[in-house]
Scaffold this motif. Structure first.
Motif, mmCIF file in Angstrom:
data_model
loop_
_atom_site.group_PDB
_atom_site.id
_atom_site.type_symbol
_atom_site.label_atom_id
_atom_site.label_comp_id
_atom_site.label_asym_id
_atom_site.label_seq_id
_atom_site.Cartn_x
_atom_site.Cartn_y
_atom_site.Cartn_z
ATOM 1 N N LEU A 99 22.027 7.840 -12.458
ATOM 2 C CA LEU A 99 20.204 7.690 -11.525
ATOM 3 C C LEU A 99 19.236 7.776 -12.639
ATOM 4 O O LEU A 99 18.053 7.921 -12.804
ATOM 5 C CB LEU A 99 20.648 9.284 -10.928
ATOM 6 N N GLY A 100 19.656 8.651 -14.136
ATOM 7 C CA GLY A 100 18.444 8.819 -15.086
ATOM 8 C C GLY A 100 18.594 7.048 -15.772
ATOM 9 O O GLY A 100 17.918 6.955 -16.275
ATOM 10 N N ALA A 101 19.673 6.627 -15.687
ATOM 11 C CA ALA A 101 19.704 5.333 -16.337
ATOM 12 C C ALA A 101 19.456 4.896 -15.667
ATOM 13 O O ALA A 101 18.656 3.560 -16.380
ATOM 14 C CB ALA A 101 21.272 5.281 -16.868
ATOM 15 N N ILE A 102 19.349 4.157 -15.107
ATOM 16 C CA ILE A 102 18.109 3.341 -13.677
ATOM 17 C C ILE A 102 17.007 3.034 -14.135
ATOM 18 O O ILE A 102 16.168 2.349 -14.157
ATOM 19 C CB ILE A 102 18.812 3.629 -12.182
ATOM 20 N N PRO A 103 16.035 3.926 -14.463
ATOM 21 C CA PRO A 103 14.956 4.103 -14.462
ATOM 22 C C PRO A 103 14.860 3.675 -15.482
ATOM 23 O O PRO A 103 13.190 2.819 -15.790
ATOM 24 C CB PRO A 103 14.420 6.122 -14.181
ATOM 25 N N ALA A 104 15.642 3.845 -17.025
ATOM 26 C CA ALA A 104 15.454 3.303 -18.119
ATOM 27 C C ALA A 104 15.613 1.931 -17.547
ATOM 28 O O ALA A 104 14.837 1.236 -18.609
ATOM 29 C CB ALA A 104 16.451 4.519 -18.906
ATOM 30 N N LEU A 105 16.839 1.112 -17.045
ATOM 31 C CA LEU A 105 16.948 0.061 -17.083
ATOM 32 C C LEU A 105 15.513 -0.428 -15.909
ATOM 33 O O LEU A 105 15.043 -1.790 -17.194
ATOM 34 C CB LEU A 105 18.469 0.028 -16.436
ATOM 35 N N GLY A 106 14.683 0.356 -15.784
ATOM 36 C CA GLY A 106 13.613 -0.246 -14.714
ATOM 37 C C GLY A 106 12.451 -0.900 -15.357
ATOM 38 O O GLY A 106 11.587 -1.578 -15.519
ATOM 39 N N ALA A 107 12.714 0.171 -16.134
ATOM 40 C CA ALA A 107 11.242 0.014 -16.933
ATOM 41 C C ALA A 107 11.721 -1.017 -18.365
ATOM 42 O O ALA A 107 10.497 -1.448 -18.871
ATOM 43 C CB ALA A 107 11.692 2.124 -18.328
ATOM 44 N N VAL A 108 12.361 -1.130 -18.562
ATOM 45 C CA VAL A 108 12.813 -1.874 -19.824
ATOM 46 C C VAL A 108 12.961 -3.510 -19.114
ATOM 47 O O VAL A 108 11.810 -4.125 -19.988
ATOM 48 C CB VAL A 108 14.628 -1.815 -20.363
ATOM 49 N N ASP A 109 12.586 -3.455 -18.098
ATOM 50 C CA ASP A 109 13.296 -4.726 -17.514
ATOM 51 C C ASP A 109 11.277 -5.692 -16.731
ATOM 52 O O ASP A 109 11.092 -6.584 -16.998
ATOM 53 C CB ASP A 109 13.808 -4.690 -15.898
ATOM 54 N N ALA A 110 10.862 -3.740 -16.627
ATOM 55 C CA ALA A 110 9.253 -4.213 -16.414
ATOM 56 C C ALA A 110 8.737 -4.353 -16.939
ATOM 57 O O ALA A 110 7.606 -5.679 -17.709
ATOM 58 C CB ALA A 110 8.944 -2.927 -15.618
ATOM 59 N N THR A 111 9.151 -4.538 -18.753
ATOM 60 C CA THR A 111 8.369 -4.259 -19.827
ATOM 61 C C THR A 111 8.509 -5.617 -20.218
ATOM 62 O O THR A 111 7.721 -6.563 -20.690
ATOM 63 C CB THR A 111 9.065 -3.615 -21.378
ATOM 64 N N GLY A 112 10.024 -6.350 -20.095
ATOM 65 C CA GLY A 112 9.864 -8.219 -20.078
ATOM 66 C C GLY A 112 9.380 -8.893 -19.006
ATOM 67 O O GLY A 112 8.453 -9.529 -19.622
ATOM 68 N N ASP A 113 9.114 -8.807 -18.038
ATOM 69 C CA ASP A 113 8.236 -9.066 -16.995
ATOM 70 C C ASP A 113 6.795 -8.908 -18.026
ATOM 71 O O ASP A 113 6.000 -9.896 -17.011
ATOM 72 C CB ASP A 113 8.558 -7.935 -15.961
ATOM 73 N N LEU A 114 6.216 -7.962 -18.255
ATOM 74 C CA LEU A 114 4.854 -7.442 -18.288
ATOM 75 C C LEU A 114 4.811 -9.215 -19.103
ATOM 76 O O LEU A 114 3.172 -10.051 -19.735
ATOM 77 C CB LEU A 114 4.501 -6.414 -18.483
ATOM 78 N N LEU A 115 5.320 -8.897 -20.705
ATOM 79 C CA LEU A 115 5.290 -9.644 -21.871
ATOM 80 C C LEU A 115 5.637 -11.521 -21.099
ATOM 81 O O LEU A 115 4.594 -11.724 -22.149
ATOM 82 C CB LEU A 115 6.968 -9.393 -22.495
ATOM 83 N N HIS A 116 6.522 -11.472 -20.778
ATOM 84 C CA HIS A 116 6.587 -12.793 -20.187
ATOM 85 C C HIS A 116 5.605 -13.599 -19.598
ATOM 86 O O HIS A 116 4.802 -14.552 -19.550
ATOM 87 C CB HIS A 116 7.738 -12.873 -18.785
#
Length: 301
Positions: free
Chosen positions: A276-293
């Motif tokens: 449950l703590g790792a999912i937000p971290a993975l979501g933040a990483v994915d959102a970072t990639g989306d914004l950079l793209h």
């Protein structure tokens, strides 16, 4: 990004909701470690999500907008400007809250270590001549052991077996470096107020952890419960405003827990909490990639 960037904020609420149930179902040591780790990950992810939301205002920069227009490119708007501005305001609040928490923590550390002045550096136990019953662990600095401070009035109120319980309880705080967990979850809650229930539960679990250790050292859960009740009764009579770690933090619940069998170490629940703590971290990483793209195309052509 529209979904992933908000995921840490939503899951912080879920973690706060399940925290009390986790604390009741698995051993205090395992629950405290898992909840603290999950809280730190969730807090870091939610803070980074606000950074990403604020970063979307880059399209408002005159030089960036001018360059994009000259190249015939269109800058995307991942989120409304109002949300991005609100995120920057929240980031300012977070910086203020974290800085205040750090200053408070440092002041408390200095005050506690000041109580050790004048005592031999190798003495673990410090007995203070005070009429106020107090007993708490003073964390040491890196490379140096911590101390246990107990007032004479507290020692005189307890019998020999109960004193063993008290010392074993405070020694457990030092041995397991509970101050590190307490500081980590405290900073996580400062950065994300949604995690305040997690901080409260972890504070309680650290005391329960020390209670279980003390019961193991003494070999009698009943004596441990009696010592805790006795210390709490003495503290209440004096109406002290001081932080009495041994005899505070939901004493009735701790005594009730000591009158039952030790809770099991259910690893599946702990792993679920960590997930449950790792999912937000993975979501933040994915959102970072989306914004950079999203920004790479218009900015780089």
């Amino acid at each position: 990004m529209r979904v992933d960037v908000y995921l840490p904020l939503v899951l912080a609420l879920l973690l706060a909701a399940v925290t009390p149930h986790v604390g009741r179902r698995i051993s205090p040591a395992l629950a405290a470690r898992a909840l603290t780790t999950a809280a730190v990950l969730t807090s870091a992810a939610s803070t980074w999500a606000l950074v990403l939301l604020g970063a979307t205002l880059i399209d408002e920069d005159p030089s960036v907008a001018s360059e994009a227009r000259e190249g015939g490119r269109h800058l995307p708007e991942p989120v409304p400007d109002a949300i991005a501005i609100a995120s920057l305001v929240l980031l300012g609040v977070i910086v203020y809250r974290v800085c205040r928490a750090v200053r408070s923590h440092q002041a408390s550390r200095r005050a506690l270590r000041g109580l050790c002045d004048g005592h031999p550096p190798d003495s673990e136990l410090i007995v203070a001549a005070s009429p106020i019953p107090r007993a708490f662990a003073i964390p040491g600095s890196p490379g140096s052991p911590g101390r246990i401070l107990v007032t004479a009035s507290m020692l005189s109120a307890l019998g020999p077996a109960e004193r063993r319980v008290l010392l074993a309880h405070e020694r457990a705080h030092l041995t397991h470096r509970h101050s590190v967990l307490s500081t980590a979850v405290g900073l996580a809650a400062a950065a994300n107020p949604l995690l305040v229930p997690v901080r409260s539960t972890v504070t309680f679990l650290l005391e329960r952890w020390a209670d279980e250790d003390a019961a193991g050292v003494v070999g009698d859960r009943r004596v441990t419960a009696y010592a805790l009740a006795r210390a709490a009764l003495v503290s209440q009579r004096t109406r002290s405003r001081c932080a009495l770690h041994f005899s505070e933090h939901a004493v009735a619940r701790r005594i009730a827990a000591l009158q039952t069998l030790p809770p099991p170490r259910l690893w599946p629940i702990a792993v679920a909490v960590l997930g449950l703590g790792a999912i937000p971290a993975l979501g933040a990483v994915d959102a970072t990639g989306d914004l950079l793209h999203l920004l790479a195309g218009p900015l780089l052509g």
